[in-house]
Design a protein around this motif. Structure first.
Motif, PDB file in Angstrom:
ATOM      1  N   ARG A 146      10.016  61.526 -15.499  1.00 53.64           N
ATOM      2  CA  ARG A 146      10.159  62.231 -16.786  1.00 53.64           C
ATOM      3  C   ARG A 146       8.941  62.015 -17.672  1.00 53.64           C
ATOM      4  NH1 ARG A 146      15.255  60.714 -20.534  1.00 53.64           N
ATOM      5  NH2 ARG A 146      16.361  61.733 -18.802  1.00 53.64           N
TER       6      ARG A 146
ATOM      7  N   TYR B 103       5.915  49.469 -15.998  1.00 54.01           N
ATOM      8  CA  TYR B 103       7.236  49.773 -16.545  1.00 54.01           C
ATOM      9  C   TYR B 103       8.184  48.644 -16.180  1.00 54.01           C
ATOM     10  CZ  TYR B 103      11.607  52.206 -17.566  1.00 54.01           C
ATOM     11  OH  TYR B 103      12.831  52.550 -18.082  1.00 54.01           O
TER      12      TYR B 103
ATOM     13  N   ALA C  42      13.722  57.208 -22.102  1.00 51.44           N
ATOM     14  CA  ALA C  42      14.060  56.619 -20.808  1.00 51.44           C
ATOM     15  C   ALA C  42      15.366  57.193 -20.266  1.00 51.44           C
ATOM     16  CB  ALA C  42      14.182  55.105 -20.939  1.00 51.44           C
ATOM     17  N   ASP C  43      15.505  57.151 -18.953  1.00 54.71           N
ATOM     18  CA  ASP C  43      16.740  57.565 -18.295  1.00 54.71           C
ATOM     19  C   ASP C  43      17.497  56.297 -17.891  1.00 54.71           C
ATOM     20  OD1 ASP C  43      18.723  58.367 -16.438  1.00 54.71           O
ATOM     21  OD2 ASP C  43      17.552  60.113 -15.838  1.00 54.71           O
ATOM     22  N   TYR C  44      18.693  56.118 -18.404  1.00 55.60           N
ATOM     23  CA  TYR C  44      19.548  55.006 -17.974  1.00 55.60           C
ATOM     24  C   TYR C  44      20.967  55.508 -17.719  1.00 55.60           C
ATOM     25  CZ  TYR C  44      20.568  54.916 -23.043  1.00 55.60           C
ATOM     26  OH  TYR C  44      20.894  55.250 -24.333  1.00 55.60           O
TER      27      TYR C  44
ATOM     28  N   MET D 180      14.028  48.597 -21.818  1.00 56.14           N
ATOM     29  CA  MET D 180      13.030  49.374 -21.085  1.00 56.14           C
ATOM     30  C   MET D 180      11.705  49.300 -21.827  1.00 56.14           C
ATOM     31  SD  MET D 180      16.261  50.840 -21.009  1.00 56.14           S
ATOM     32  CE  MET D 180      16.193  52.053 -22.295  1.00 56.14           C
TER      33      MET D 180
ATOM     34  N   ASP E 274      17.258  54.718 -11.984  1.00 58.53           N
ATOM     35  CA  ASP E 274      16.851  55.130 -13.334  1.00 58.53           C
ATOM     36  C   ASP E 274      15.371  54.907 -13.588  1.00 58.53           C
ATOM     37  OD1 ASP E 274      19.414  55.910 -13.770  1.00 58.53           O
ATOM     38  OD2 ASP E 274      19.981  54.206 -15.022  1.00 58.53           O
TER      39      ASP E 274
ATOM     40  N   THR F 185      12.951  57.830 -14.845  1.00 59.31           N
ATOM     41  CA  THR F 185      12.202  57.657 -16.094  1.00 59.31           C
ATOM     42  C   THR F 185      10.718  57.903 -15.874  1.00 59.31           C
ATOM     43  OG1 THR F 185      13.795  56.081 -17.005  1.00 59.31           O
ATOM     44  CG2 THR F 185      11.565  56.006 -17.897  1.00 59.31           C
TER      45      THR F 185
END
Length: 286
Positions: free
Chosen positions: A283, A246, A128-130, A177, A276, A280
């Motif tokens: 990605r 999500y 995940a992107d945070y 997440m 984010d 995510t």
């Protein structure tokens, strides 16, 4: 003279015995969304961990009722034409049952689950992107929690971690997440019913639709912070894209945040969640 042993009574005919009742798959728990002050409960799964989020409205993966009984075959007297009619009827019944089984197993007659190319990472903590949160919380969690599930009906990847400001020994806030790939059942109806109406069924929460991410998304928030005396700040962004969902959740409790630290505003937090979550999802389907 000894009495001969008595034979046990004969068992009843097979038709008199009760058929076994098949076990239904258990629904995934979604406990009450309001955790007690001073403690954090990360988002669920859809698999036994406590989490803020709505109670599970029912088991979306339970099998549908049994197929309708096959109609009786009418005996047609005569030659080859009669037998042809009979076999045509039997073939139609078999084909209908096979089609129905295919629909139930794949989720639809037009190609099955709509997963949009998403894949669940082995660890959501690295998948995940945070990055939007790292400016406020630069210290890394040395022992985040991550789990994954891969079953025929559902794939899931989950992460829960503590967010720390510079110099903090303990977490100042929490982030979770979770990505779910629903491979057997379209989650859209229950997703909409749960999140769109969250504020009407949970006192003290606000619900706002979010444009520009997935097919539909909702922001759930609650802010009870009053000055520096106490309260909590909570926000969840719930996104559905096809048959993929999500959830990204942030929460803090002022009693454990520290009076010398000003927590980010709810507006700042919700902006980070949106940024984010989009990054995510991009990605995880590239």
């Amino acid at each position: 003279m000894s009495t001969p042993p008595q034979s046990p009574p004969p068992a009843g005919p097979p038709d008199d015995r009760q058929p076994a009742v098949p076990l239904q798959p258990a629904a995934s728990p979604h406990p009450d969304p309001q955790p007690p002050p001073g403690a954090f409960y990360a988002q669920p799964t859809l698999v036994g961990r406590p989490a803020p989020g709505p109670p599970q409205p029912g088991n979306p993966y339970a099998q549908p009722p049994g197929y309708a009984p096959v109609p009786p075959v009418v005996t047609v007297r005569g030659g080859g034409a009669g037998r042809a009619v009979l076999w045509a009827a039997v073939g139609a019944v078999v084909a209908s049952a096979a089609w129905a089984a295919g629909v139930f197993l794949t989720g639809g007659k037009d190609g099955g689950a709509d997963l949009r190319g998403y894949a669940t990472p082995a660890s959501m903590c690295s998948g995940a992107d945070y990055s939007s949160f790292t400016g406020e919380y630069p210290e890394k969690d040395s022992a985040p929690t991550h789990t994954s599930l891969k079953e025929r009906a559902l794939e899931e990847s989950y992460c829960s971690l503590g967010l720390k400001k510079t110099g903090s020994s303990y977490a100042d806030a929490y982030l979770s997440m979770q990505l779910d790939l629903h491979k057997s059942t379209d989650p859209a109806p229950e997703f909409t019913a749960t999140w769109k109406n969250y504020a009407s069924s949970h006192t003290g929460y606000d619900t706002d639709p979010v444009e520009g991410v997935g097919d539909e998304a909702y922001l759930i928030s609650q802010d009870t912070v009053t000055g520096s005396s106490g309260g909590s700040r909570y926000a969840t962004l719930a996104v559905r894209d096809g048959w993929v969902t999500y959830l990204m959740t942030y929460s803090l409790y002022l009693t454990s945040y520290g009076t010398d630290k000003d927590p980010p505003t709810l507006t700042e937090v919700t902006g980070w969640l949106k940024t984010d979550a989009k990054a995510t999802l991009k990605r995880l389907r590239d």
